[in-house]
Write a protein that holds these residues in place. Structure first.
Motif, PDB file in Angstrom:
ATOM      1  N   ALA A 415       0.842  -1.199   0.000  1.00  0.00           N
ATOM      2  CA  ALA A 415       0.000   0.000   0.000  1.00  0.00           C
ATOM      3  C   ALA A 415       0.875   1.247   0.000  1.00  0.00           C
ATOM      4  O   ALA A 415       0.582   2.238   0.663  1.00  0.00           O
ATOM      5  CB  ALA A 415      -0.943  -0.004   1.202  1.00  0.00           C
ATOM      6  N   PHE A 416       1.957   1.209  -0.726  1.00  0.00           N
ATOM      7  CA  PHE A 416       2.929   2.296  -0.806  1.00  0.00           C
ATOM      8  C   PHE A 416       3.578   2.254  -2.175  1.00  0.00           C
ATOM      9  O   PHE A 416       3.391   1.307  -2.952  1.00  0.00           O
ATOM     10  CB  PHE A 416       4.012   2.146   0.270  1.00  0.00           C
ATOM     11  CG  PHE A 416       4.954   0.993  -0.008  1.00  0.00           C
ATOM     12  CD1 PHE A 416       6.163   1.206  -0.644  1.00  0.00           C
ATOM     13  CD2 PHE A 416       4.597  -0.310   0.332  1.00  0.00           C
ATOM     14  CE1 PHE A 416       7.013   0.141  -0.930  1.00  0.00           C
ATOM     15  CE2 PHE A 416       5.447  -1.369   0.056  1.00  0.00           C
ATOM     16  CZ  PHE A 416       6.659  -1.148  -0.578  1.00  0.00           C
ATOM     17  N   GLY A 417       4.376   3.269  -2.481  1.00  0.00           N
ATOM     18  CA  GLY A 417       5.132   3.299  -3.728  1.00  0.00           C
ATOM     19  C   GLY A 417       5.961   4.557  -3.811  1.00  0.00           C
ATOM     20  O   GLY A 417       6.127   5.287  -2.828  1.00  0.00           O
ATOM     21  N   ASN A 418       6.526   4.789  -5.019  1.00  0.00           N
ATOM     22  CA  ASN A 418       7.340   5.979  -5.266  1.00  0.00           C
ATOM     23  C   ASN A 418       8.521   6.080  -4.301  1.00  0.00           C
ATOM     24  O   ASN A 418       8.853   7.157  -3.811  1.00  0.00           O
ATOM     25  CB  ASN A 418       6.480   7.244  -5.187  1.00  0.00           C
ATOM     26  CG  ASN A 418       5.336   7.217  -6.183  1.00  0.00           C
ATOM     27  OD1 ASN A 418       5.540   6.882  -7.340  1.00  0.00           O
ATOM     28  ND2 ASN A 418       4.138   7.528  -5.725  1.00  0.00           N
ATOM     29  N   SER A 419       9.141   4.928  -4.036  1.00  0.00           N
ATOM     30  CA  SER A 419      10.318   4.897  -3.173  1.00  0.00           C
ATOM     31  C   SER A 419      11.134   3.653  -3.490  1.00  0.00           C
ATOM     32  O   SER A 419      10.583   2.641  -3.931  1.00  0.00           O
ATOM     33  CB  SER A 419       9.913   4.879  -1.697  1.00  0.00           C
ATOM     34  OG  SER A 419       9.222   3.683  -1.374  1.00  0.00           O
ATOM     35  N   THR A 425       2.540   3.594  -6.706  1.00  0.00           N
ATOM     36  CA  THR A 425       1.692   3.107  -5.630  1.00  0.00           C
ATOM     37  C   THR A 425       0.547   2.303  -6.236  1.00  0.00           C
ATOM     38  O   THR A 425       0.039   2.666  -7.303  1.00  0.00           O
ATOM     39  CB  THR A 425       1.131   4.291  -4.821  1.00  0.00           C
ATOM     40  OG1 THR A 425       2.220   5.031  -4.280  1.00  0.00           O
ATOM     41  CG2 THR A 425       0.234   3.815  -3.689  1.00  0.00           C
ATOM     42  N   PRO A 426       0.128   1.212  -5.615  1.00  0.00           N
ATOM     43  CA  PRO A 426      -0.995   0.454  -6.165  1.00  0.00           C
ATOM     44  C   PRO A 426      -2.244   1.319  -6.335  1.00  0.00           C
ATOM     45  O   PRO A 426      -2.500   2.228  -5.542  1.00  0.00           O
ATOM     46  CB  PRO A 426      -1.230  -0.640  -5.117  1.00  0.00           C
ATOM     47  CG  PRO A 426       0.074  -0.784  -4.416  1.00  0.00           C
ATOM     48  CD  PRO A 426       0.683   0.589  -4.395  1.00  0.00           C
ATOM     49  N   THR A 427      -2.993   1.043  -7.360  1.00  0.00           N
ATOM     50  CA  THR A 427      -4.305   1.659  -7.520  1.00  0.00           C
ATOM     51  C   THR A 427      -5.277   0.984  -6.559  1.00  0.00           C
ATOM     52  O   THR A 427      -4.997  -0.107  -6.025  1.00  0.00           O
ATOM     53  CB  THR A 427      -4.815   1.483  -8.948  1.00  0.00           C
ATOM     54  OG1 THR A 427      -5.023   0.073  -9.189  1.00  0.00           O
ATOM     55  CG2 THR A 427      -3.819   2.030  -9.962  1.00  0.00           C
TER      56      THR A 427
END
Length: 574
Positions: A415-419, A425-427
């Motif tokens: 449930a995260f992203g851009n790192s 990040t998941p839709t």
């Protein structure tokens, strides 16, 4: 001499380089075999009976008058002599795997005894060959409540005259007098049982996030926001070192108690320090809203000492036998047996969204089974959501291969992203699919990484919270799971169901990004004379179709969109 020198250099290199899941991952480090793999065992030309027995509940309490044993009698061609029994010994659960030839019966007869007195507990009874989940009731009256377990053994005989034995341990604990909670594991369905406000036992489906404590400290209202969103577990991620301001933590846990939030207490930075583990357990073990302990976070990825989770587990259980212990494994196949020995519940975190699974964008190296770190160990494909349930299936397969009773598995959806490795990040659709795929493949709890997250994911996970902890919990946690149903017209669909005789919960997930077009049809997996259904999640475009025999039926619709999830509740008549 030259070969010996090369060997010594390689050994020193393997020890000194940074590794993840045992694999070197920096571009200036050489590749080497990380080891630690649980290999597939050799097949035998004759079948093997793996007879197992375990109490249904862990633990039983003084208030319990009756209990039940679960008996599994799996038949396979796996050679048990190739498996290491370290984990079996750690659980004090010994299984004797015996060969049998020319089997001419489908059942074995058994009796169950208390080992110290040889008193007869249950039986004679019959269990079918190749069956799992057979339950046998027994009286707890003669088992004086104690912090020491009782040894139990089963003796069975078959038509050929062979004798088969298996053993386990039974724990019946004294009642608590300090106001603390008790969490039971129902090993038949993998569920957690807790007491509600009426002091009756009920199954709990844990659904929440790993939580950033800095966000929690931003406002005194944030704890109430978590509760209002429908999450039922408070899992605060500690900062480095000991990780908590214990004055602040005490206030948070008191507020969580007031809001009826269960505590999943994280000791990731301190679980290898026995003094700190003992201090924390004694500080918190009598809290009325403590659900379970969490020790190691990705110990396999970080290559923690193999014995560390087991050592922490034994210490915690000696201090607090009333709550289960959990940990999270990250690697696909790296010392699973040794690390899994340190927990009653195993979490799996597989993050496939926005990462390249074959080339590390962070370290500029290839990723394969012996080299590299891409953020999703040994995963296949780009944004392939099926990596999530595949890992749960793999962990379950490992336990079967080792001849062990199945420990409950929980999912940790991304449930995260851009790192780091993850560029997006998941839709909301991806989040729901990853969660329901986990549940379709046996996850009995969901703790997402991490909160706070995007507003879109907050919205969809709040809606899922009501579905999983309220509308579906009794069937998810109190009925047998059956997976692998085929959907005509949508071959990628992943379908599972839970059925208790009167109702069926049906979860239909399309993990593909492509739509299935045309007529899509699902035959009901059981014989019923009539049924009706309610849509709990999805577009509600399914229709019931009689197959013309009066004994079964179909569900059908036109098309199955990519990344769609449908959850249906069927009322059955037979």
């Amino acid at each position: 001499m030259i070969l010996l020198s090369i060997f010594l250099v390689l050994c020193r290199t393997a020890v000194s380089v940074d590794t993840w899941c045992g694999k070197a991952y920096r571009s200036n480090d050489p590749s080497f075999d990380p080891g630690g793999r649980l290999e597939k065992t050799s097949s035998l030309p004759y079948p093997v009976l793996n007879l197992q027995i375990q109490p249904r509940m862990h633990p039983y309490l003084e208030e319990d008058d009756t209990g039940a044993f679960i008996i599994d009698a799996r038949q396979s061609d796996i050679d048990p002599t190739t498996s290491d029994n370290i984990l079996i010994e750690q659980q004090q659960d010994t299984n004797f795997n015996l060969y049998f030839y020319n089997w001419d019966s489908n059942s074995i007869f058994f009796n169950i005894y208390r080992t110290d007195t040889n008193d007869h507990i249950a039986g004679p009874d019959v269990v079918s060959i190749n069956s799992t989940g057979t339950t046998v009731d027994f009286s707890l009256a003669t088992f004086t409540p104690s912090f020491e377990p009782y040894s139990i053994h089963l003796v069975a005989s078959g038509a050929t005259g062979h004798t088969y034995t298996a053993s386990t341990q039974l724990l019946r604990l004294p009642e608590r007098n300090d106001g603390g909670s008790v969490t039971k594991i129902d090993s038949l369905f993998g569920a957690l049982l807790v007491k509600d406000v009426d002091s009756s036992w009920k199954p709990l489906f844990p659904y929440s996030f790993y939580l950033n404590g800095n966000w929690l400290a931003e406002s005194e209202d944030n704890m109430a926001i978590l509760k209002a969103l429908g999450y039922n577990v408070l899992h605060i991620v500690p900062a480095g070192g000991i990780g908590y301001n214990f004055t602040q933590l005490d206030e948070w846990l008191n507020e969580a108690q007031r809001l009826d939030l269960w505590i999943m207490y994280d000791m990731r930075w301190t679980y290898q320090n026995s003094s700190l583990v003992e201090w924390q357990v004694n500080l918190l073990k009598s809290r009325p809203n403590l659900l379970l302990w969490y020790t190691a976070d990705e110990p396999d990825g970080q290559v923690d000492p193999l014995s560390a989770p087991q050592d922490a587990y034994k210490l915690i259980k000696s201090l607090d036998p009333y709550h289960p212990v959990s940990l999270c494994l990250n690697c696909e196949n790296y010392y699973f047996q040794e690390y899994a020995a340190g927990a009653d519940i195993i979490l799996s975190d597989v993050y496939p969204i926005g990462t390249n699974t074959t080339w590390s964008t962070r370290y500029d190296t290839v990723c394969n089974t012996t080299y590299g770190c891409c953020g999703c160990d040994n995963c296949v494909g780009h944004n392939n959501l099926s990596n999530v349930p595949a890992r749960l299936d793999t962990f379950r397969q490992y336990q079967t291969q080792l001849g062990l009773p199945q420990k409950p598995l929980w999912g940790v959806p991304q449930a995260f992203g851009n790192s780091e490795f993850w560029k997006q990040t998941p839709t909301p659709q991806e989040e729901v699919v990853m969660t329901m795929l986990s549940i379709n493949h046996g996850a009995k709890g969901i703790i997402m990484w991490t909160f706070p997250t995007t507003p879109e994911l907050v919205s969809v996970t709040s809606a899922l919270a009501d579905l999983l902890t309220n509308k579906c919990a009794d069937l998810l946690l109190g009925a047998d799971l059956s997976s692998g149903l085929a959907v005509d017209g949508a071959p990628a669909a992943d379908v599972s169901f839970w059925e208790d005789g009167q109702r069926m919960l049906l979860s239909i997930v399309n993990p593909s990004y492509e739509d299935a077009v045309g007529l899509v049809e699902l035959q009901l997996p059981i014989n019923v004379t009539a049924y009706s259904f309610t849509s709990l999640w999805g577009e509600n475009q399914w229709e019931a179709v009689d197959d013309g025999t009066g004994a079964n039926g179909f569900l059908q619709k036109t098309g199955l969109p990519g990344l769609s999830v449908d959850v249906l509740l069927l009322a059955l008549s037979r």
